[in-house]
Design a protein around this motif. Structure first.
Motif, PDB file in Angstrom:
ATOM      1  N   LYS A   1      -6.107  -7.132  -5.944  1.00  0.00           N
ATOM      2  CA  LYS A   1      -4.658  -6.913  -5.851  1.00  0.00           C
ATOM      3  C   LYS A   1      -3.903  -8.209  -5.619  1.00  0.00           C
TER       4      LYS A   1
ATOM      5  N   LYS B   1      -2.996   5.016   1.930  1.00  0.00           N
ATOM      6  CA  LYS B   1      -3.967   5.314   0.890  1.00  0.00           C
ATOM      7  C   LYS B   1      -4.939   4.147   0.697  1.00  0.00           C
TER       8      LYS B   1
ATOM      9  N   LEU C   1      -6.413   2.342  -1.759  1.00  0.00           N
ATOM     10  CA  LEU C   1      -6.330   1.183  -2.634  1.00  0.00           C
ATOM     11  C   LEU C   1      -5.586   0.033  -1.956  1.00  0.00           C
TER      12      LEU C   1
ATOM     13  N   THR D   1      -9.697   9.629 -13.635  1.00  0.00           N
ATOM     14  CA  THR D   1      -8.316   9.402 -13.224  1.00  0.00           C
ATOM     15  C   THR D   1      -7.952   7.942 -13.471  1.00  0.00           C
TER      16      THR D   1
ATOM     17  N   SER E   1     -11.962   1.156  -4.508  1.00  0.00           N
ATOM     18  CA  SER E   1     -11.719  -0.265  -4.287  1.00  0.00           C
ATOM     19  C   SER E   1     -12.417  -0.736  -3.018  1.00  0.00           C
TER      20      SER E   1
ATOM     21  N   ILE F   1      -5.134  -0.535 -13.551  1.00  0.00           N
ATOM     22  CA  ILE F   1      -5.326   0.848 -13.981  1.00  0.00           C
ATOM     23  C   ILE F   1      -6.495   0.883 -14.964  1.00  0.00           C
TER      24      ILE F   1
ATOM     25  N   CYS G   1       0.839  -1.203   0.000  1.00  0.00           N
ATOM     26  CA  CYS G   1       0.000   0.000   0.000  1.00  0.00           C
ATOM     27  C   CYS G   1       0.873   1.253   0.000  1.00  0.00           C
TER      28      CYS G   1
ATOM     29  N   THR H   1      -1.278  -4.192  -9.734  1.00  0.00           N
ATOM     30  CA  THR H   1      -2.111  -3.000  -9.730  1.00  0.00           C
ATOM     31  C   THR H   1      -2.975  -3.001 -10.979  1.00  0.00           C
TER      32      THR H   1
ATOM     33  N   ASP I   1      -7.304   5.771 -11.207  1.00  0.00           N
ATOM     34  CA  ASP I   1      -7.733   4.921 -10.098  1.00  0.00           C
ATOM     35  C   ASP I   1      -9.243   4.876  -9.984  1.00  0.00           C
TER      36      ASP I   1
ATOM     37  N   GLN J   1     -11.324  -4.048  -7.657  1.00  0.00           N
ATOM     38  CA  GLN J   1     -11.843  -2.966  -8.483  1.00  0.00           C
ATOM     39  C   GLN J   1     -12.741  -3.549  -9.574  1.00  0.00           C
TER      40      GLN J   1
ATOM     41  N   GLY K   1      -7.985  -4.669  -2.445  1.00  0.00           N
ATOM     42  CA  GLY K   1      -7.803  -3.944  -3.696  1.00  0.00           C
ATOM     43  C   GLY K   1      -8.681  -4.410  -4.829  1.00  0.00           C
TER      44      GLY K   1
END
Length: 534
Positions: A346, A108, A110, A273, A278, A433, A60, A431, A275, A323, A321
């Motif tokens: 993630k 943060k 995520l 953006t 999550s 995106i 993270c 990750t 991101d 998404q 994580g």
């Protein structure tokens, strides 16, 4: 290994864990630098209330701020964590190495599941959050790339093998839609527009960790920072602590009125953006005789000289994580509305010994959002559980309402792109995106003119500005006593991409199939009792 009981699907529990920025407060002032990594002791403001799950937050992002003036100083990647410490590369600002007590950190959102108040010394997460009326759940699959090398070994056998990168992917669930919160995770942004009959919350000056005079589950937010979202309070502990970097303070904190008649109105919008928001999932298996057991059991077992850590009673995995890759919203005539959510995560994290599953609950009815915002059997409302139905919706396009639509499907795709980076954290994580966002709408119904076919051949897009009255408007209202749970979606800049007027040869009505591709969401509002934390 002594248990003869097998794992049963009846002992499986899957819950959601919100992910938000986690304000750690000031560091304690104890630093350990081994020449390559720096380990910092988290301050007592945080550790008096919370215990971090060891190594869950590996990978993270950690932002570092100077406490004296709240200015950003540096950003790094967490390489490991214990219940009370965090470790990261020591290529960091010099002041932190000598006087960490002058700084504070924020993990943060995520990949950062929100911790719950600790159970003694045992860690907990807000893993008692209900996903919804799931028809089916598929947890992400963990796959490891195998590498084999032949070498010049004088044999046709492979001479050496090892394991490469680990990938966690492919999660999805299908729901009967009693709320539309998953549109937020697909679109990317939300704002709390209104909270009916909200109450005021007293916070001690400059206290971001605790409130006063609250009991049980409650939800608070800063009415001056509507985009920051809700924070849950368990008794008076704020989960996660309020985030001063988002402009939160102790002067304008409000609480949600948890009764059925008081609704929250959210505005969802497109986030452009890299991101997306999550969330995490907790997947726990319990043996039939151990359904009341709350903590993970891990025993060190040695067989033929090989020692392994084995769970035999309660086994739990966490997928941080997560998404949303895509959302499919379907409305069929005479049926409840359905949603299918596809997501990637993630990594796969195995919960450690004594981790407290489902935030110390064993009954689904106690989970947040099950029948009421705060959960609890005594608060359950059937109307909150009830799904939306297609019959309670209206659909408009080209400036008119279509009243004979039999089926509607909305697809939202985020085209997530998995990425790995050198030195980022480990080979088990990746990750995602966000890439190209794509909307697709398809309809089946009876029509009274050939407008759809003419629009198929029309070279101009419809409703470029979204304000000319020709927008696509999807409106759904839940059939309740007050009819105040609603979803409204408006699309603009759209074209018909297919329109099929088939010859059926049965002398009956002609059912037309057509598809539309909008380029942009103009607006989206959702009034509900559902708490969206994250």
């Amino acid at each position: 290994m002594v248990s003869n009981e097998i794992w049963m699907d009846s002992g499986a529990m899957v819950s959601m864990i919100p992910e938000q920025d986690i304000y750690l407060g000031k560091f304690e002032g104890t630093e350990t630098d081994n020449g390559s990594t720096l380990t910092i002791l988290i301050g007592s403001d945080f550790t008096d209330e919370f215990s971090l799950v060891p190594n869950l937050y590996r990978g993270c992002e950690l932002e570092l701020y100077l406490d004296a003036d709240d200015t950003f100083q540096d950003k790094t990647i967490i390489t490991s964590n214990t219940a009370t410490t965090i470790t990261f590369n020591d290529s960091i600002i010099a002041g932190l190495k000598a006087q960490s007590e002058d700084y504070y950190g924020i993990i943060k959102a995520l990949g950062a599941p929100v911790p719950a108040p600790k159970d003694g010394s045992n860690p907990r997460l807000l893993s008692d959050t209900w996903i919804g009326l799931t028809d089916s759940v598929q947890v992400p699959q963990t796959q490891i790339e195998m590498k084999q090398i032949a070498l010049s070994s004088g044999s046709r056998n492979m001479a050496y093998q090892f394991k490469g990168a680990e990938t966690t992917s492919g999660g999805n669930f299908s729901l009967s839609a009693n709320n539309f919160s998953w549109l937020y995770y697909a679109l990317g942004s939300k704002e709390i527009t209104t909270v009916s009959n909200e109450g005021s919350v007293t916070m001690a000056a400059d206290d971001f960790f605790t409130s006063t005079n609250l009991t049980g589950n409650n939800f608070i937010y800063d009415s001056n920072v509507n985009t920051a979202g809700f924070h849950r309070t368990i008794d008076n502990v704020v989960c996660p602590p309020l985030n001063k970097q988002k402009g939160m303070d102790d002067t304008s904190i409000k609480s949600v009125n948890l009764t059925q008649t008081n609704k929250i109105t959210y505005t969802f919008s497109e986030n452009n953006t890299a991101d997306l928001p999550s969330f995490a999932l907790e997947y726990t298996l319990k043996k039939p005789a151990s359904m009341a057991t709350e903590e993970v059991d891990i025993t060190s077992t040695t067989v033929n000289g090989v020692t392994r850590n084995i769970s035999e009673t309660v086994y739990s995995k966490i997928y941080p994580g997560c998404q949303v890759e895509s959302v499919n919203l379907t409305a069929d005539a005479g049926q409840e509305m359905k949603m299918t959510v596809n997501f990637n995560s993630k990594n796969t994290f195995t919960a450690p010994n004594n981790y407290v599953t489902a935030n110390k609950t064993t009954d689904l009815q106690e989970w947040v959002n099950f029948g009421s915002p705060a959960g609890g059997q005594s608060s359950i409302s059937e109307e909150n559980l009830r799904p939306f139905f297609f019959s309670d919706g209206t659909i408009e396009m080209f400036g008119q309402e279509y009243i004979r639509i039999e089926n509607m499907t909305l697809d939202i795709s985020n085209s997530l792109q998995p990425k790995r980076f050198i030195g980022r954290y480990d080979k088990n994580s990746q990750t995602h995106i966000a890439g190209q966002r794509v909307y697709n709408l398809s309809f089946t119904g009876l029509v009274t003119d050939n407008l759809l076919f003419e629009e198929l051949r029309n070279n101009a897009a419809t409703s470029l500005n979204g304000t000319d009255g020709n927008q696509i408007k999807l409106t759904f209202t839940k059939d309740t006593a007050t009819n105040d749970e609603t979803l409204s979606m408006v699309f603009k800049d759209y074209m018909v991409t297919s329109a099929d007027f088939p010859l059926t040869n049965d002398k009956g009505p002609i059912t037309v199939n057509w598809t539309i591709q909008p380029l942009e969401l103009h607006s989206c509002t959702h009034a509900t009792n559902w708490i969206i934390q994250g």
